[in-house]
Design a protein around this motif. Structure first.
Motif, short mmCIF file in Angstrom:
data_model
loop_
_atom_site.label_atom_id
_atom_site.label_comp_id
_atom_site.label_asym_id
_atom_site.label_seq_id
_atom_site.Cartn_x
_atom_site.Cartn_y
_atom_site.Cartn_z
N GLU A 15 77.60 -6.33 -7.27
CA GLU A 15 78.20 -5.93 -5.87
C GLU A 15 79.50 -5.96 -5.71
OE1 GLU A 15 77.75 -10.35 -6.13
OE2 GLU A 15 76.61 -8.96 -6.92
N LEU A 16 80.17 -6.43 -6.39
CA LEU A 16 81.80 -6.52 -6.42
C LEU A 16 82.43 -5.20 -6.90
CD1 LEU A 16 82.34 -10.24 -7.39
CD2 LEU A 16 82.06 -9.51 -5.13
N PRO A 17 83.89 -4.98 -6.26
CA PRO A 17 84.44 -3.98 -6.77
C PRO A 17 84.70 -4.12 -8.07
CG PRO A 17 85.40 -4.80 -4.77
CD PRO A 17 84.50 -5.86 -5.29
N ALA A 18 84.90 -2.92 -8.89
CA ALA A 18 84.90 -2.81 -10.43
C ALA A 18 86.03 -3.94 -10.83
CB ALA A 18 85.15 -1.34 -10.91
N ASP A 19 87.17 -3.70 -10.46
CA ASP A 19 88.29 -4.66 -10.95
C ASP A 19 87.90 -6.08 -10.77
OD1 ASP A 19 88.41 -4.47 -8.18
OD2 ASP A 19 90.79 -4.50 -8.22
#
Length: 119
Positions: A15-19
């Motif tokens: 659910e978090l941004p890719a980076d």
């Protein structure tokens, strides 16, 4: 210590941004690898403790003491036997050793002990 089957090792960060997900995945992997190295160090410490206890707790009948050019060393007799054809292996696999046990420091031997060992 951490069991690598614990829940934190299986958490996903989808659910978090890719980076951020990538950074957290890399951190998790680094922690798992570090824990593995820690477990290896703990095992090595236990082996070393056992070795030291052999010397310190009076279980030293299998310990051979050497004075090599003024440098005092101690080694297990069984270690000397690892290379079966070596001079030391043959010397300390002597039937006299087995019959009489550790004869103590060679420095303290009298003529009769030396003659008995040599014969």
């Amino acid at each position: 210590l951490v069991d690598c089957n614990e829940e934190w090792t299986r958490i996903t960060y989808d659910e978090l941004p890719a980076d951020i997900k990538t950074a957290l995945d890399e951190e998790t992997q680094a922690l798992i690898e570090t824990n593995s190295r820690l477990q290896q160090q703990i095992c090595a410490f236990k082996r070393e403790k056992h070795f030291i206890d052999t010397f310190a707790m009076g279980q030293s009948k299998d310990i051979v003491h050497f004075d090599i050019s003024g440098e005092c060393m101690a080694v297990k007799r069984s270690t000397l036997g690892l290379c079966r054809d070596s001079v030391l292996a043959k010397q300390f696999d002597d039937p006299l050793w087995k019959r009489d046990g550790n004869l103590g420091s060679v420095k303290n031997w009298d003529f009769e002990q030396v003659a008995k060992w040599a014969s």
